[in-house]
Enzyme design. Structure first.
Site, PDB file in Angstrom:
ATOM      1  N   GLY A 116       8.011   4.445  -3.012  1.00  0.00           N
ATOM      2  CA  GLY A 116       6.883   3.645  -2.986  1.00  0.00           C
ATOM      3  C   GLY A 116       5.628   4.481  -2.652  1.00  0.00           C
ATOM      4  N   GLU A 117       5.080   3.905  -1.532  1.00  0.00           N
ATOM      5  CA  GLU A 117       3.831   4.620  -0.838  1.00  0.00           C
ATOM      6  C   GLU A 117       2.586   4.477  -2.021  1.00  0.00           C
ATOM      7  OE1 GLU A 117       4.213   5.164   2.711  1.00  0.00           O
ATOM      8  OE2 GLU A 117       2.532   6.222   1.974  1.00  0.00           O
ATOM      9  N   HIS A 118       2.503   3.114  -2.420  1.00  0.00           N
ATOM     10  CA  HIS A 118       1.431   2.755  -3.411  1.00  0.00           C
ATOM     11  C   HIS A 118       1.329   1.474  -3.422  1.00  0.00           C
ATOM     12  CE1 HIS A 118       4.916   2.904  -6.172  1.00  0.00           C
ATOM     13  NE2 HIS A 118       4.418   1.507  -6.498  1.00  0.00           N
ATOM     14  N   ALA A 119       0.031   0.967  -4.049  1.00  0.00           N
ATOM     15  CA  ALA A 119      -0.216  -0.348  -4.235  1.00  0.00           C
ATOM     16  C   ALA A 119      -0.648  -0.723  -5.772  1.00  0.00           C
ATOM     17  CB  ALA A 119      -1.344  -1.089  -3.474  1.00  0.00           C
TER      18      ALA A 119
ATOM     19  N   ALA B 284       2.822  -0.712  -0.347  1.00  0.00           N
ATOM     20  CA  ALA B 284       4.534  -1.005   0.124  1.00  0.00           C
ATOM     21  C   ALA B 284       4.905   0.202   0.052  1.00  0.00           C
ATOM     22  CB  ALA B 284       5.071  -1.837  -1.006  1.00  0.00           C
TER      23      ALA B 284
END
Length: 314
Positions: free
Chosen positions: A228-231, A276
């Site tokens: 993840g590590e993004h929006a 997230a």
């Protein structure tokens, strides 16, 4: 008259020292180093030329800041932290340019940690004492060990909602539960059980908050890795851990929460403009993600600072 304090046994060759900074005994600051205001540079610290130190930074005893290191505002560097700036050092051999190592604002690095060259330690991250950091550290992450791995996330601007693992009724679902982060909700899904086993399902308009146009699955993830590590700017996602267990961190720029997904009868709705990340995958974990649209690269926000800027503008 100097606007910063210099101990009589410190050697300060730089003229770029901010007001209110204190430099203590046996510290040595080379001529081109830049140090901001209200910093505390403790005993036996060495600061090389191509180094930038922001405001209100604390550097404890026995630290060397080599060429290529940048410490942003409000950073804490514990005693005997080791920064490196050459991935393959040899005696009398020098690089033309050194990799840039950046410690973002508000981050803390514990005593005796080692930071490999060219890495970025994210804003407000916490590096545990004695850790060896070999990869970039995400914002707000807590990393420990050798090599350092994510063990959790620090509290956000407001106290985050504790991790939740709700009990789900065996025959029917509850109303969605608000997590308190940007409209994120935790859904319990119906379950039918008989002698043949268990069946769980979800229908658009009842359990599913949007009509999916795409799905993908994440599995075989080593427990040390983070996904993840993004929006997303416009995409909705619905996460179901159909096997095993995974922890999901959600962040709306103001508050943060962690949710443990460990049942196929749980679904987490992550709306647009919520950052997230997923981590702590168990070995057998399979994460099913339903998405409201097809893949569009322009819908992703992969830099947390960019995400915060867009949230602020809304």
């Amino acid at each position: 008259m100097s606007k910063f304090f210099q101990h009589e046994r410190a050697l300060v060759e730089s003229t770029q020292i901010g007001e209110g900074t204190r430099i203590w005994a046996f510290a040595h600051v080379l001529p081109r180093a830049r140090i901001g205001s209200q910093c505390n540079i403790c005993d036996h610290v060495f600061i090389e030329n191509d180094v930038v130190v922001g405001d209100r930074v604390t550097v404890k005893c026995g630290v060397q800041l080599w060429d290529g290191v940048t410490l942003e505002d409000d950073v804490f560097i514990g005693p005997n932290v080791t920064f490196t700036n050459d991935p393959f050092p040899r005696s009398k051999q020098f690089l033309e340019a050194y990799p840039r190592t950046i410690v973002r604002r508000g981050a803390s690095i514990g005593a005796n940690a080692t930071i490999l060259p060219g890495l970025t330690i994210g804003a407000r991250a916490m590096v545990g004492a004695g850790s060896v950091v070999t990869k970039d550290v995400p914002h707000d992450a807590v990393v420990v060990g050798n090599p350092a791995r994510i063990k959790g996330y620090v509290a956000g601007a407001q106290p985050p909602t504790p991790a939740v693992t709700p009990e789900v009724p065996r025959t029917k679902a509850r109303e969605p539960r608000a997590i308190g982060v940007g409209g994120t909700t935790l859904h319990s899904l119906p379950e039918v059980t008989d002698l043949r086993g268990h069946l769980s399902f979800g229908e658009y308009g009842s359990q599913l908050p949007f009509l999916p146009k795409r799905y993908f699955m994440v599995y075989g993830v080593p427990s040390k890795e983070v996904r993840g590590e993004h929006a997303h700017r416009g995409l909705h996602q619905f996460l179901i851990c159909v096997a095993g267990k995974v922890t999901v961190m959600v962040d709306d720029g103001r508050s943060r929460a962690e949710v443990v997904l460990d049942k196929p009868t749980q679904g987490l709705h992550v709306p647009p403009m919520v950052w997230a990340a997923q981590y702590h995958y168990s070995p057998e974990a399979v994460l099913l993600v339903l998405a409201s649209d097809v893949y569009r690269n322009e819908d992703y926000i992969r830099d947390h600072d960019e995400f915060l800027a867009e949230v602020t503008r809304k």
